[in-house]
Structure formats: structure tokens, C-alpha cells
Design a protein around this motif. Structure first.
Motif, short mmCIF file in Angstrom:
data_model
loop_
_atom_site.label_atom_id
_atom_site.label_comp_id
_atom_site.label_asym_id
_atom_site.label_seq_id
_atom_site.Cartn_x
_atom_site.Cartn_y
_atom_site.Cartn_z
N GLU A 140 0.83 -1.21 0.00
CA GLU A 140 0.00 0.00 0.00
C GLU A 140 0.86 1.26 0.00
O GLU A 140 0.54 2.24 -0.67
N GLN A 141 1.97 1.23 0.74
CA GLN A 141 2.87 2.39 0.77
C GLN A 141 3.49 2.64 -0.61
O GLN A 141 3.55 3.78 -1.08
N LEU A 142 3.95 1.55 -1.25
CA LEU A 142 4.58 1.71 -2.55
C LEU A 142 3.57 2.17 -3.59
O LEU A 142 3.84 3.07 -4.40
N SER A 143 2.39 1.60 -3.58
CA SER A 143 1.34 2.00 -4.51
C SER A 143 0.96 3.46 -4.30
O SER A 143 0.80 4.22 -5.25
N ALA A 144 0.83 3.87 -3.03
CA ALA A 144 0.45 5.25 -2.73
C ALA A 144 1.52 6.24 -3.19
O ALA A 144 1.22 7.34 -3.66
N GLN B 186 -2.42 -2.69 -7.89
CA GLN B 186 -3.31 -1.68 -7.30
C GLN B 186 -3.38 -0.44 -8.20
O GLN B 186 -4.45 0.15 -8.38
N LEU B 187 -2.25 -0.05 -8.77
CA LEU B 187 -2.25 1.09 -9.68
C LEU B 187 -3.06 0.80 -10.94
O LEU B 187 -3.77 1.67 -11.46
N LEU B 188 -2.98 -0.46 -11.42
CA LEU B 188 -3.80 -0.86 -12.56
C LEU B 188 -5.28 -0.76 -12.23
O LEU B 188 -6.08 -0.24 -13.01
N ALA B 189 -5.63 -1.23 -11.04
CA ALA B 189 -7.04 -1.21 -10.62
C ALA B 189 -7.56 0.22 -10.49
O ALA B 189 -8.75 0.49 -10.72
N GLN B 190 -6.68 1.15 -10.13
CA GLN B 190 -7.08 2.56 -9.99
C GLN B 190 -7.11 3.29 -11.34
O GLN B 190 -7.49 4.45 -11.40
N GLY B 191 -6.67 2.61 -12.38
CA GLY B 191 -6.66 3.23 -13.70
C GLY B 191 -5.54 4.22 -13.91
O GLY B 191 -5.60 5.03 -14.84
N LEU B 192 -4.50 4.16 -13.08
CA LEU B 192 -3.41 5.12 -13.18
C LEU B 192 -2.30 4.64 -14.11
O LEU B 192 -1.54 5.47 -14.64
N VAL B 193 -2.18 3.33 -14.30
CA VAL B 193 -1.15 2.80 -15.18
C VAL B 193 -1.77 1.76 -16.09
O VAL B 193 -2.90 1.31 -15.88
N PHE C 271 3.65 5.93 -5.79
CA PHE C 271 3.54 6.12 -7.25
C PHE C 271 2.25 6.87 -7.61
O PHE C 271 2.26 7.73 -8.49
N ALA C 272 1.16 6.53 -6.93
CA ALA C 272 -0.12 7.18 -7.24
C ALA C 272 -0.05 8.69 -7.01
O ALA C 272 -0.56 9.48 -7.81
N GLN C 273 0.59 9.09 -5.91
CA GLN C 273 0.69 10.51 -5.62
C GLN C 273 1.52 11.24 -6.67
O GLN C 273 1.18 12.34 -7.10
N ARG C 274 2.60 10.59 -7.11
CA ARG C 274 3.45 11.23 -8.12
C ARG C 274 2.71 11.34 -9.45
O ARG C 274 2.89 12.31 -10.19
N ILE C 275 1.92 10.34 -9.76
CA ILE C 275 1.16 10.40 -11.01
C ILE C 275 0.12 11.51 -10.93
O ILE C 275 -0.06 12.29 -11.88
N ARG C 276 -0.57 11.62 -9.79
CA ARG C 276 -1.60 12.66 -9.65
C ARG C 276 -0.99 14.05 -9.61
O ARG C 276 -1.60 15.02 -10.06
N ASP C 277 0.21 14.17 -9.06
CA ASP C 277 0.91 15.45 -9.03
C ASP C 277 1.57 15.77 -10.36
O ASP C 277 2.19 16.82 -10.51
N ARG C 278 1.49 14.83 -11.30
CA ARG C 278 2.07 14.95 -12.64
C ARG C 278 3.59 15.01 -12.60
O ARG C 278 4.24 15.47 -13.53
N LEU C 279 4.18 14.49 -11.52
CA LEU C 279 5.62 14.35 -11.48
C LEU C 279 6.06 13.16 -12.32
O LEU C 279 7.23 13.05 -12.69
N ARG D 287 6.72 -5.27 -22.31
CA ARG D 287 7.35 -3.93 -22.23
C ARG D 287 7.33 -3.36 -20.82
O ARG D 287 8.21 -2.58 -20.47
N GLY D 288 6.33 -3.69 -20.02
CA GLY D 288 6.29 -3.20 -18.66
C GLY D 288 5.05 -2.37 -18.36
O GLY D 288 4.04 -2.45 -19.07
N PHE D 289 5.15 -1.53 -17.32
CA PHE D 289 4.03 -0.72 -16.85
C PHE D 289 4.29 0.74 -17.18
O PHE D 289 5.39 1.25 -16.95
N TYR D 290 3.25 1.42 -17.70
CA TYR D 290 3.37 2.81 -18.13
C TYR D 290 2.25 3.64 -17.52
O TYR D 290 1.12 3.16 -17.35
#
Length: 491
Positions: free
Chosen positions: A12-16, A56-63, A18-26, A69-72
Motif C-alpha cells: 500500500e505504501q509503494l502503490s500510494a 493496485q495502480l492498474l485497478a485505480q486506472g493510473l497505469v 507512485f499514485a501521488q506522483r502520477i496525480r501530481d504529474r511528477l 514492455r512493462g508498466f506505463y
């Protein structure tokens, strides 16, 4: 570091994070996440923890997961409509001969639009500039440190302007449509020192240099128009033009200027309407235009009928004798754009453009539709700083300080194993790291450092081992130690 906690699992910590950085557009749309193995080693967790976090990031629709090739990071914005095919259904232009960069094909023989890769998301860099998570100097920043810009003369100028009934006078009525006349006179004198001769009535003030570029684009272009841009170049300009529906034609930028063979082929194949250039202390390379290249660019503009926007944002730290297209052309086919965010006050947002008299009314109409007028109070204060010579002396101090910072930063970068892809000059360095700088940027975010990876400076996303550094914010040996350690671990 991730810590075992009863409240939140490592997954959950690792997912959170990455999720925060994606939402912050970093992490920009299209950015690749570290491989499972790399991420596990980086965060000292098991591969199964990383897989669960990515799920978890996939389930949230963030990646999104791309096979083999991997996760984007998922692209959530809609692509702009495809540009129309050339008149008559003409096919794509043939690629340049002699090994020159290939020209993009905007249409096919049947008139269908060719698919285009998603443009780089420049807002990742902009948001990063506003995302100051700590007090460390940030290598990827695009502005000078606040302590460099601080002065006593700017507050004094504002106080003088608002004394008596000044504040009421400049607040309760709109200013002059073209901008404060005193500032336009001061700008005319400043431009004359650069051999760019523009009368005050042929100058329009704007809300920063970016606003000036936007006014030119909206006044002279229509959606679908082809525009030549320098590559590498300013990510914000790429994204802005793309958002307006323009067709970007990337021109490789060399030490002496643009690749003229590629420009000529673009002119023959696509009839571009505009060329956007940073002639002096180009961002990100630091290159400056040579007189010979400037002459040939102007010949192309005259022969093929396109306009040139010369972004002279770094004129305050550049030599006055440096060749400028606007000086050679006399503002016939060129438009001069400048601002003061880099040298004086980023948040004052005062910029300007100077153009041929035949364009001024059209450009002014576009400004009025967007902002009506610009704030007279700050413009009058800036005019006062210029008239009294305070801005000139301030710029000289900044140049001296930047020269010393550049020398120290270059030495530290070389010691850390970097190679400069361009001769260090101006405010920015174009550095080859030898590793994927998108991945490097993600790793160094964990150490509290914001980078500007090379992919941000291309009109279409592509992996790069280059990064742009700000000489003023890379004098810290502690950063370079972290950088070197991270690069070694990646290699």
C-alpha cells in the motif's frame, strides 16, 4: 524508505507513493515505471510486493500494462484531432537525403492521417517546479534561486509607484491596451542596445513571455497549420502548440543554429507558417546562433513566406553582440519576444513582444480578447527599475554569479562521470548521463531531487540519456554524490 507498519502494508505504501506522483504529474503520461526487479531492489522489498503495488495502480486506472514492455503511466487526455492531408491528397514528403533527420509524414496517399505518438506532457516539468518538497537545490528547475533574484530596488519601485493616489489610479481603471507607455519606451531603448529597432508603438506588453508566444500563435495560425520548432527545445512550447492543434515539425538544433537542410525540406513539403527559435543561449543546449546560419534562415523565411518568432528570454544574461534574427531582419518577418521572469521576478509575469507595424493591430486584438490589458502597476515599477539603470546592474551581478556557478557545476558534473553534449554556456547544461534519464529521474525523486530528463525536450516522446541541469542549482556536491551512486546502481 518504506517501513513496515500496522496501519499500512509495504504494498500500500509503494502503490500510494507512485499514485501521488502520477496525480501530481511528477510522472508524466506515457512514462515507464521501473521494472519489477529494479523497483524491488530500489525500495528493498520483494518482487511480489512490487507486483501487488502495480496491480493496485492498474485497478485505480493510473497505469497500464504493455505486454513484454512493462508498466506505463496511463494517458488520460484525449489526443487532438488528426491534421488534414495536404491539398490534392499528396503523399508524405520523402525523407531527407544524406542522413538528415527524417521528416514526419502528416498524410498518406489516400488522404488518411498517419498516427502520431503522444506529445510529451510538459506539465510534469511545470508542476515539478511548483512542487518544492524540501529545501534542497533542484537540478531540474528552470529559474534562478530566489536568493539570487532578491533585491531592494524592486520593492522600492513599487512603493514609489503606489505613493499618493497611485494605487487607486492603477487599480480602478484598465491600463493602456498595448501596455504602459513608460515601459514600452524603456523596452524600445533596451532593444535598440541589441540592434533591434522597434518604436514604443510597435511593442505590446504581455503576461510573461509565454503569453507573448501564445498571442503570436493565436493571431497568425489556425488549427492544423505546420510550425517548425527546434529539437531539443522547450517542452512547454511543444505542448502549447500541440494543444492549439498545430502540426509540429521538429528541426534538429545544432551548435551554430538549426539544421538548414531539414528546414528547407520542410518548406518544400509542408509550407510551414511559423518557425519558433531561441537564438541566444538556447534551452536546453546553451547554443547560440551563428551569423551565417541566421542569414540562411532569413533567406528561407523570405523565399517561403513564413514568420519567425525569436524567443529572447535569456537576453539579460547574454552578450549584447550575440547575433539575433530580429536585428538582422529589422522585424520584417521576425517577431521579438522577451520577459523578465528569469532575471528579476518570476511572479510579476511581465513580458512583451515587438513586431512589424503591419502585424501590431492583429496581435493587439488577440491580446485584448485574452486579457483585456496587463497590470499597469507592475509595468510602471519595472519601467522605473529600467530607467534608473537598476535592472542593468542587477543583470550584471547575476551574470557574474552565474559564470562562477557554471564553472563549479561543470567541474562537479565531470567528476560524477557526466559528459556535456553541448559546450556549457548560459543558464543550462545539456548533460549525457549514459543511462535512461526518465528512470533516473524517478530514482532521484526518492532522494528529494527533481530532474529534467531529456525526453521532456522532444516534440515526441523518446528515451534519452540526456538531462538538462540548471547551473545555479547544481553546485551542491551532495547532489552529485547521490547522482553518481544512483547511476552506478542503475548501470
Amino acid at each position: 524508505m518504506l517501513m513496515k507498519s500496522a496501519a499500512q502494508s509495504l504494498t500500500e505504501q509503494l502503490s500510494a507513493r507512485f499514485a501521488q506522483r502520477i496525480r501530481d504529474r511528477l510522472l508524466a503520461p506515457g512514462a515507464r515505471l521501473p521494472s519489477v526487479r529494479q523497483c524491488a531492489a530500489q525500495h528493498a522489498v520483494s518482487p511480489s510486493t512490487v507486483v501487488a503495488a502495480y496491480d493496485q495502480l492498474l485497478a485505480q486506472g493510473l497505469v497500464e500494462a504493455r505486454p513484454q514492455r512493462g508498466f506505463y503511466v496511463r494517458e488520460t487526455r484525449q489526443e487532438p484531432p488528426a491534421p488534414p492531408a495536404p491539398a490534392g491528397g499528396a503523399g508524405p514528403a520523402a525523407p531527407p537525403a544524406g542522413g538528415a533527420a527524417a521528416l514526419p509524414a502528416w498524410g498518406t496517399a489516400t488522404g488518411a492521417a498517419a498516427p502520431r505518438p503522444a506529445p510529451i506532457d510538459a506539465t510534469a516539468l511545470i508542476r515539478g517546479m511548483f512542487h518544492q518538497a524540501n529545501d534542497k537545490p533542484q537540478p531540474g528547475m528552470g529559474v534562478l534561486p530566489p536568493e539570487w533574484l532578491a533585491s531592494s530596488f524592486m520593492p522600492a519601485a513599487v512603493r514609489k509607484v503606489v505613493q499618493g493616489r497611485g494605487l487607486e489610479q492603477f487599480s480602478l481603471a484598465y491600463g493602456e491596451p498595448k501596455g504602459d507607455s513608460g515601459l514600452r519606451r524603456a523596452l524600445s531603448a533596451k532593444l535598440a542596445a541589441l540592434n533591434v529597432h522597434a518604436a514604443p508603438e510597435h511593442i505590446i506588453t504581455t503576461v510573461g513571455a509565454t503569453h507573448a508566444l501564445d498571442i503570436v500563435s493565436r493571431a497568425l495560425l489556425r488549427p492544423g497549420d505546420p510550425v517548425m520548432v527546434e529539437e531539443p527545445g522547450w517542452a512547454v512550447e511543444f505542448a502549447r502548440l500541440n494543444a492549439l492543434g498545430m502540426r509540429l515539425l521538429p528541426v534538429p538544433r545544432r551548435a551554430d543554429g538549426p539544421d538548414l537542410e531539414v528546414m528547407e525540406r520542410y518548406c518544400e513539403a509542408h509550407q510551414p507558417r511559423l518557425y519558433v527559435s531561441v537564438s541566444v543561449f538556447h534551452n536546453p543546449t546553451g547554443y547560440s546562433l551563428s551569423p551565417g546560419s541566421a542569414h540562411r534562415v532569413l533567406q528561407l523565411a523570405t523565399r517561403h513566406g513564413f514568420h519567425i518568432v525569436e524567443d529572447d528570454t535569456y537576453s539579460h544574461i547574454a552578450p549584447t553582440h550575440a547575433p539575433r534574427l530580429c536585428a538582422l531582419d529589422g522585424l520584417q518577418r521576425t517577431i521579438h519576444v522577451g520577459g523578465f521572469a528569469k532575471i528579476l521576478a518570476p511572479n510579476w509575469r511581465v513580458g512583451f513582444l515587438a513586431a512589424h507595424p503591419s502585424l501590431i493591430e492583429k496581435l493587439l486584438d488577440t491580446k485584448l480578447l485574452a486579457t483585456l490589458t496587463t497590470p499597469a502597476l507592475l509595468e510602471k515599477a519595472l519601467a522605473l527599475c529600467m530607467e534608473q539603470g537598476q535592472l542593468r546592474r542587477h543583470s550584471e551581478r547575476i551574470r557574474t554569479r552565474l559564470d562562477a556557478a557554471r564553472s563549479r557545476s561543470v567541474k562537479l558534473a565531470l567528476q560524477a562521470g557526466c559528459r556535456f553534449a553541448a559546450e556549457p554556456a548560459g543558464m543550462f547544461g545539456w548533460v549525457d548521463t549514459g543511462v535512461d534519464t526518465d528512470a533516473l529521474a524517478q530514482r532521484l525523486l526518492d532522494e528529494g531531487y527533481l530532474l529534467a530528463p531529456g525526453s521532456l525536450f522532444h516534440a515526441e516522446r523518446k528515451p534519452s540519456t540526456l538531462m538538462r541541469i540548471n547551473f545555479a542549482t547544481t553546485q551542491d556536491a551532495a547532489f552529485w554524490k547521490v547522482y553518481a551512486r544512483t547511476v552506478r546502481s542503475m548501470a
